[in-house]
Scaffold this motif. Structure first.
Motif, short mmCIF file in Angstrom:
data_model
loop_
_atom_site.label_atom_id
_atom_site.label_comp_id
_atom_site.label_asym_id
_atom_site.label_seq_id
_atom_site.Cartn_x
_atom_site.Cartn_y
_atom_site.Cartn_z
N LEU A 127 7.15 5.72 6.86
CA LEU A 127 6.04 4.90 6.36
C LEU A 127 5.39 5.56 5.15
CD1 LEU A 127 4.03 2.57 6.45
CD2 LEU A 127 2.80 3.79 8.27
N ALA A 128 5.14 6.86 5.25
CA ALA A 128 4.51 7.59 4.14
C ALA A 128 5.35 7.52 2.88
CB ALA A 128 4.27 9.05 4.54
N GLU A 139 -3.02 6.18 1.14
CA GLU A 139 -2.52 5.67 2.42
C GLU A 139 -1.40 6.57 2.95
OE1 GLU A 139 -2.14 1.17 2.65
OE2 GLU A 139 -2.57 1.47 0.52
N SER A 140 -0.58 7.08 2.03
CA SER A 140 0.48 8.00 2.43
C SER A 140 -0.11 9.29 3.00
CB SER A 140 1.39 8.32 1.24
OG SER A 140 2.40 9.23 1.60
N PHE A 141 -1.12 9.86 2.31
CA PHE A 141 -1.79 11.05 2.82
C PHE A 141 -2.38 10.80 4.21
CE2 PHE A 141 -2.45 12.81 -1.65
CZ PHE A 141 -1.64 13.91 -1.44
N ILE A 163 7.61 16.51 6.94
CA ILE A 163 6.22 16.27 6.56
C ILE A 163 5.93 16.94 5.22
CG2 ILE A 163 3.80 16.71 7.16
CD1 ILE A 163 4.59 16.44 10.08
N TYR A 164 6.39 18.19 5.06
CA TYR A 164 6.15 18.90 3.82
C TYR A 164 6.78 18.16 2.64
CZ TYR A 164 6.40 22.26 0.07
OH TYR A 164 6.30 22.85 -1.16
N ALA A 165 8.02 17.71 2.81
CA ALA A 165 8.70 16.98 1.73
C ALA A 165 7.94 15.72 1.36
CB ALA A 165 10.13 16.63 2.16
N ALA A 166 7.40 15.02 2.36
CA ALA A 166 6.63 13.80 2.09
C ALA A 166 5.31 14.12 1.40
CB ALA A 166 6.38 13.04 3.39
N THR A 169 6.09 14.72 -2.24
CA THR A 169 6.34 13.43 -2.90
C THR A 169 5.03 12.71 -3.18
OG1 THR A 169 8.47 13.23 -1.76
CG2 THR A 169 7.54 11.22 -2.69
N THR A 170 4.12 12.73 -2.21
CA THR A 170 2.84 12.06 -2.37
C THR A 170 2.01 12.71 -3.47
OG1 THR A 170 2.87 11.50 -0.02
CG2 THR A 170 0.78 11.24 -1.17
N VAL A 171 2.00 14.04 -3.47
CA VAL A 171 1.27 14.77 -4.52
C VAL A 171 1.78 14.36 -5.90
CG1 VAL A 171 0.94 17.04 -5.56
CG2 VAL A 171 0.60 16.73 -3.11
N GLY A 172 3.10 14.15 -6.00
CA GLY A 172 3.71 13.81 -7.27
C GLY A 172 3.25 12.49 -7.85
N ILE A 173 2.81 11.55 -7.00
CA ILE A 173 2.38 10.24 -7.51
C ILE A 173 0.87 10.02 -7.36
CG2 ILE A 173 4.62 9.21 -7.09
CD1 ILE A 173 1.94 8.10 -4.82
N ALA A 174 0.16 11.05 -6.90
CA ALA A 174 -1.26 10.90 -6.57
C ALA A 174 -2.16 11.11 -7.78
CB ALA A 174 -1.65 11.86 -5.45
N GLN A 175 -1.95 10.35 -8.85
CA GLN A 175 -2.74 10.52 -10.06
C GLN A 175 -4.20 10.14 -9.87
OE1 GLN A 175 -0.69 8.23 -13.02
NE2 GLN A 175 1.05 9.64 -13.13
N ASP A 176 -4.44 9.07 -9.13
CA ASP A 176 -5.82 8.60 -8.95
C ASP A 176 -6.35 8.83 -7.54
OD1 ASP A 176 -5.88 7.59 -11.60
OD2 ASP A 176 -4.78 5.81 -10.94
N ALA A 177 -5.53 9.45 -6.70
CA ALA A 177 -5.96 9.66 -5.31
C ALA A 177 -6.94 10.82 -5.23
CB ALA A 177 -4.76 9.94 -4.42
N ASN A 178 -7.75 10.79 -4.19
CA ASN A 178 -8.72 11.86 -3.95
C ASN A 178 -8.01 13.03 -3.27
OD1 ASN A 178 -10.96 13.44 -3.41
ND2 ASN A 178 -11.53 12.25 -1.61
N ILE A 179 -7.28 13.82 -4.06
CA ILE A 179 -6.48 14.91 -3.50
C ILE A 179 -7.36 15.91 -2.75
CG2 ILE A 179 -5.08 16.93 -4.10
CD1 ILE A 179 -3.64 15.32 -6.09
#
Length: 293
Positions: A127-128, A139-141, A163-166, A169-179
């Motif tokens: 899902l992530a 949502e992925s985070f 989980i680490y790989a996901a 991947t999420t970090v790579g597309i998280a331009q506007d996410a609240n990291i």
């Protein structure tokens, strides 16, 4: 066709599928659906047969009709997941990814209380990754955080490879996410990864670089990251790489480690470090006591 005849056709379709006679199985499925267009098993079998025959649109339609006919059954959701993750090898469209998200959410809702750990991990990570494909980083985070909590993760385990790989991947597309809001998830997954005894130095370095880059724009989270990293490196479970030594220099500069502490730290003189920490504590106790007198 009577109810008995429908059951006979479904049994024949199942037998043909097991024998990989997909054209014959499709004939039996069509016979069932001609009499009962909403027959759940008939639709699920048809979805599987169409997928095996490479007719992906027909497969999707059959599975979607099965979900509509009986949304509280898991087979059609699993069928959609298999269609888009195993059968169809080309890049999915946004609409297909949306269907995949709905399928993951549907089957998780129905089975999460009874699914084993491996299946739970597979579904949540799937899902992530699908949410990532749609650019829905937060949502992925959230999904990855939920599965970490659900599995009660306290230390690195082989299951956290996925989980680490996901997370990466999420970090790579998280331009506007609240990291910064997911700092603990990113830091913990990176540290779990680095603790694995099978990892090469370059793999550990890559994990730490990914982690540090996430928080460079947020000084508060970056300091927190450095302090947690310092605790991690103090464990002495592995040989320090050159990158880790560079990170320790940052820790020294930003957290105020004095020169002797830092010397012991970087040269792994842990017994000296423990005695020095004891000395500092004793000195602090004497100063505090004298100030009260």
């Amino acid at each position: 066709m009577s109810t008995k005849a429908i059951k006979v056709s479904l049994k024949a379709a199942k037998a043909a599928i097991q024998q990989k006679e997909f054209d014959e199985a499709l004939l039996h499925c069509k016979a069932v659906l001609k009499e009962d267009s909403g027959n759940y098993n008939g639709l699920v079998f048809a979805g599987l047969v169409y997928a095996e025959l490479g007719q992906f649109e027909n497969s999707s339609t059959a599975y979607q009709d099965a979900v509509k006919a009986s949304p509280d059954q898991p087979l059609a959701y699993q069928g959609i997941i298999n269609l888009y993750t195993k059968h169809k090898k080309v890049k999915l469209s946004a609409g297909e990814n949306d269907q995949l998200v709905s399928a993951y959410e549907g089957i998780i809702t129905l089975t999460e209380s009874s699914a084993n750990e491996a299946k739970t991990l597979e579904l949540y990570v799937g899902l992530a990754n699908t949410l990532c494909s749609l650019g829905r980083a937060e949502e992925s985070f959230n999904t990855l955080q939920k599965v970490c909590n659900k599995l009660n993760a306290e230390q690195f385990d082989v299951k956290f490879e996925a989980i680490y790989a996901a997370v990466v991947t999420t970090v790579g597309i998280a331009q506007d996410a609240n990291i910064a809001g997911f700092a603990d998830l990113i830091i913990n997954c990176s540290i779990w990864f680095c603790k694995s005894p099978t990892k090469l130095d370059k793999e550990r370095d890559s994990a730490l670089l990914t982690m540090m880059k996430c928080f460079q724009k947020d000084s508060t989270t970056y300091d927190k990251c450095l302090k947690l990293l310092a605790q991690f490196l103090l464990s002495g479970d592995f040989t320090l790489t050159s990158l880790m030594k560079d990170l320790l220099i940052q820790i020294k500069l930003q957290t105020g480690l004095d020169d002797y502490f830092f010397f012991c730290f970087i040269h792994k003189r842990y017994y000296q470090l423990l005695f020095y920490q004891y000395y500092l504590s004793f000195r602090f106790f004497k100063l505090s006591r004298s100030s009260l007198l």
